[in-house]
Design a protein around this motif. Structure first.
Motif, PDB file in Angstrom:
ATOM      1  N   THR A 418       0.853  -1.194   0.000  1.00  0.00           N
ATOM      2  CA  THR A 418       0.000   0.000   0.000  1.00  0.00           C
ATOM      3  C   THR A 418       0.885   1.239   0.000  1.00  0.00           C
ATOM      4  N   THR A 419       0.374   2.304  -0.602  1.00  0.00           N
ATOM      5  CA  THR A 419       1.098   3.562  -0.582  1.00  0.00           C
ATOM      6  C   THR A 419       0.953   4.222   0.784  1.00  0.00           C
ATOM      7  N   ASP A 420       1.634   5.333   0.949  1.00  0.00           N
ATOM      8  CA  ASP A 420       1.539   6.086   2.199  1.00  0.00           C
ATOM      9  C   ASP A 420       0.112   6.542   2.481  1.00  0.00           C
ATOM     10  N   SER A 421      -0.652   6.763   1.413  1.00  0.00           N
ATOM     11  CA  SER A 421      -2.045   7.208   1.582  1.00  0.00           C
ATOM     12  C   SER A 421      -3.017   6.049   1.689  1.00  0.00           C
ATOM     13  N   GLY A 422      -2.500   4.804   1.670  1.00  0.00           N
ATOM     14  CA  GLY A 422      -3.355   3.631   1.848  1.00  0.00           C
ATOM     15  C   GLY A 422      -3.864   2.991   0.580  1.00  0.00           C
ATOM     16  N   GLU A 423      -3.429   3.482  -0.589  1.00  0.00           N
ATOM     17  CA  GLU A 423      -3.873   2.892  -1.851  1.00  0.00           C
ATOM     18  C   GLU A 423      -3.137   1.575  -2.104  1.00  0.00           C
ATOM     19  N   PRO A 424      -3.864   0.498  -2.376  1.00  0.00           N
ATOM     20  CA  PRO A 424      -3.198  -0.794  -2.646  1.00  0.00           C
ATOM     21  C   PRO A 424      -2.588  -0.820  -4.042  1.00  0.00           C
ATOM     22  N   PHE A 425      -1.521  -1.583  -4.210  1.00  0.00           N
ATOM     23  CA  PHE A 425      -0.928  -1.807  -5.531  1.00  0.00           C
ATOM     24  C   PHE A 425      -0.402  -3.235  -5.573  1.00  0.00           C
ATOM     25  N   THR A 426      -0.141  -3.714  -6.765  1.00  0.00           N
ATOM     26  CA  THR A 426       0.364  -5.074  -6.947  1.00  0.00           C
ATOM     27  C   THR A 426       1.885  -5.076  -6.883  1.00  0.00           C
ATOM     28  N   LEU A 427       2.433  -5.875  -6.012  1.00  0.00           N
ATOM     29  CA  LEU A 427       3.880  -5.994  -5.888  1.00  0.00           C
ATOM     30  C   LEU A 427       4.393  -6.896  -7.010  1.00  0.00           C
ATOM     31  N   ASP A 428       5.241  -6.349  -7.878  1.00  0.00           N
ATOM     32  CA  ASP A 428       5.754  -7.074  -9.040  1.00  0.00           C
ATOM     33  C   ASP A 428       7.084  -7.713  -8.665  1.00  0.00           C
ATOM     34  N   ASP A 429       7.019  -8.930  -8.165  1.00  0.00           N
ATOM     35  CA  ASP A 429       8.211  -9.633  -7.710  1.00  0.00           C
ATOM     36  C   ASP A 429       7.907 -11.121  -7.709  1.00  0.00           C
ATOM     37  N   PRO A 430       8.860 -11.971  -8.143  1.00  0.00           N
ATOM     38  CA  PRO A 430       8.590 -13.411  -8.128  1.00  0.00           C
ATOM     39  C   PRO A 430       8.351 -13.962  -6.731  1.00  0.00           C
ATOM     40  N   ASN A 431       8.802 -13.238  -5.704  1.00  0.00           N
ATOM     41  CA  ASN A 431       8.595 -13.665  -4.320  1.00  0.00           C
ATOM     42  C   ASN A 431       7.574 -12.794  -3.599  1.00  0.00           C
TER      43      ASN A 431
END
Length: 493
Positions: A418-431
């Motif tokens: 999540t960003t500092d403002s609480g917005e979710p995002f997709t973590l682009d990482d194989p792990n």
């Protein structure tokens, strides 16, 4: 009028678009390249295009190859345009477009690498070059050593007749050439890994150790693996770039490449079966590749990581916008000057502070359109290569790691998703799954993130680093990114 890119349309392209000064039938393939992405087409393919335009070494053209779904998509995009690529150099106020023709074919991409192995029976193919990403070398992130238990290695050791990993493909092809009495090809890594030639050799020979000790000895004794340092900022291609190319230059290209004007290539001159005369088009051949490589990985790639996570947490999308943010830019300047550059060994003929100034100007180029999500991806592979080596060196020197610990804490906070403002995002990482789990646990117990020992290794045991990391992560969750960065810039932990 818009022209779809292919050999037949070249004479009809706008005079503003430079086109090859050679005919396709004048070229002969000498290099097979695995991993035909944007960087390769903006870098190695451009250098070769320059060489062919100069009337030199036209028996060193490229054949593309790959084993991933993305390679199949690239092949499908390039085939109808006869393997041509439009490259747009984004110099502010003077964007320049050119069509490169250095690639003359592309091996069919199948479920395994047998087609590549067969293609490499051709003795004219004397170099295999690689851009398979930092995470593609089957190494232990914490130690940098070859990992014989990597799934690709385990599979290919048992299925050398149908390898699915790049190093299984290389080993199978080398074995066939040995058995046929053909000279081995040279393996040239172009990925951002310290000592990439040695790392590539370790992967091929390490796999051979599991298959046939005699073959392993052949690889170590007969096959050349020159090291290299490569550099050019090359963002991902989107519909934005396709539209710009079509509207500004009248070219319809399925997968154009947009990149910065700057490019650099430093190579170890270790090519027993020959090489193109790349020194005539700006490539530096030197026995000191490792020094250039370390400088670039620490200062440029480490700099990318430094701005990626605070900018991502602040919701900043473009790299040039991150560089215009006083706190993000201030964090980069202070960390580079105080902690990263002081532990970079001297590089022949280079002033490190001037080099960093060049890097900062390149990051700030607004025309490039590079994105924070691109810089932030694959952190579990990039942190151990670009950030943690500087941390480890400073700890060994007994020097402060406040800024480097803050960078690691910012990555941890970013992995929470999540960003500092609480917005979710997709973590682009194989792990991504285990990173997010650990990052969320670290909100209450900051040092639990350091239990990812395959990433942090012995750095996690250093009391100074642990305490700095814990303080920084607590500050990030409690006060937010801006207040934490400001505290660091004011001299606080």
């Amino acid at each position: 009028m818009t022209q779809s890119l292919n050999l037949a349309s070249l004479p009809r392209l706008s005079s503003e678009v430079a086109t090859p000064r050679y005919a396709r039938d004048e070229l002969r393939a000498g290099i097979l390249h695995i991993g035909v992405g944007n960087f390769h087409r903006a870098h190695q393919a451009v250098y070769l295009d320059d060489l062919f335009n100069a009337g030199k070494d036209r028996d060193w053209a490229l054949i593309g190859a790959g084993i991933r779904a993305g390679d199949r998509a690239m092949r499908q995009a390039l085939e109808p345009q006869d393997w041509l690529t439009t490259v747009v150099e984004l110099d502010p106020g003077a964007n320049i477009a050119r069509v490169t023709g250095a690639m003359v074919g592309f091996v069919p991409v199948n479920e395994d690498g047998r087609a590549i192995v067969a293609a490499l029976d051709d003795p004219a193919l004397r170099i295999v070059s690689l851009t398979v990403t930092e995470g593609g070398y089957c190494i232990d992130p914490a130690t940098g050593a070859f990992n014989p238990n990597h799934p690709d290695i385990v599979h290919d050791a048992a299925h050398m007749d149908a390898p699915k990993g790049v190093f299984g493909v290389l080993l199978a092809a080398l074995r066939r050439r040995r058995d046929q009495g053909l000279a081995p090809f040279t393996v040239m890594s172009c990925d951002n890994i310290p000592h990439n030639g040695q790392v590539a050799q370790d992967a091929v020979a390490g796999l051979a150790d599991l298959v046939d000790p005699a073959l392993a000895a052949y690889v170590r004794e007969q096959v050349a693996f020159p090291s290299s340092m490569v550099d050019r900022i090359t963002p991902a291609t989107t519909d934005r770039e396709r539209a710009i190319l079509k509207e500004r230059f009248g070219v319809q290209d399925n997968w154009p490449v947009f990149c910065e004007p700057f490019r650099q290539w430093v190579l170890e001159d270790n090519f027993p079966t020959g090489r193109p005369a790349l020194e005539e088009v700006g490539v530096t051949f030197t026995p000191h590749v490792a020094a250039f490589e370390l400088m670039k990985l620490r200062i440029l790639n480490g700099g990318h990581a430094t701005i990626a996570y605070p900018a991502g947490l602040l919701g900043i999308h473009f790299v040039h916008d991150a560089m215009a943010d006083p706190l993000v830019r201030g964090f980069l300047d202070k960390l580079e000057t105080d902690e990263i550059i002081p532990c970079v060994p001297p590089v022949p003929g280079v002033d490190l502070q001037d080099y960093y100034g060049l890097i900062a100007r390149r990051f700030a180029n607004p025309d490039v359109g590079d994105t924070i999500p691109r810089l932030a991806q694959d952190g579990s592979n990039r942190q151990p290569k670009f950030i943690l080596p500087s941390t480890r060196d400073r700890l060994k020197m007994g020097s402060d790691v406040t800024g480097l610990a803050l960078e690691s804490a910012l990555w941890c906070r970013y992995c929470a998703g999540t960003t500092d403002s609480g917005e979710p995002f997709t973590l682009d990482d194989p792990n991504a799954g285990r990173l997010t789990t650990a990052a969320l646990a670290a909100k209450d117990d900051p040092t639990s993130f350091l239990d990812l020992r395959d990433i942090f290794g012995d750095v996690a045991d250093a009391p100074q680093f642990r305490s700095r990391f814990e303080a920084s992560l607590n500050n990030l969750w409690r006060d937010g990114v801006r207040a934490t960065l400001q505290r660091y810039l004011n001299g606080g932990a």
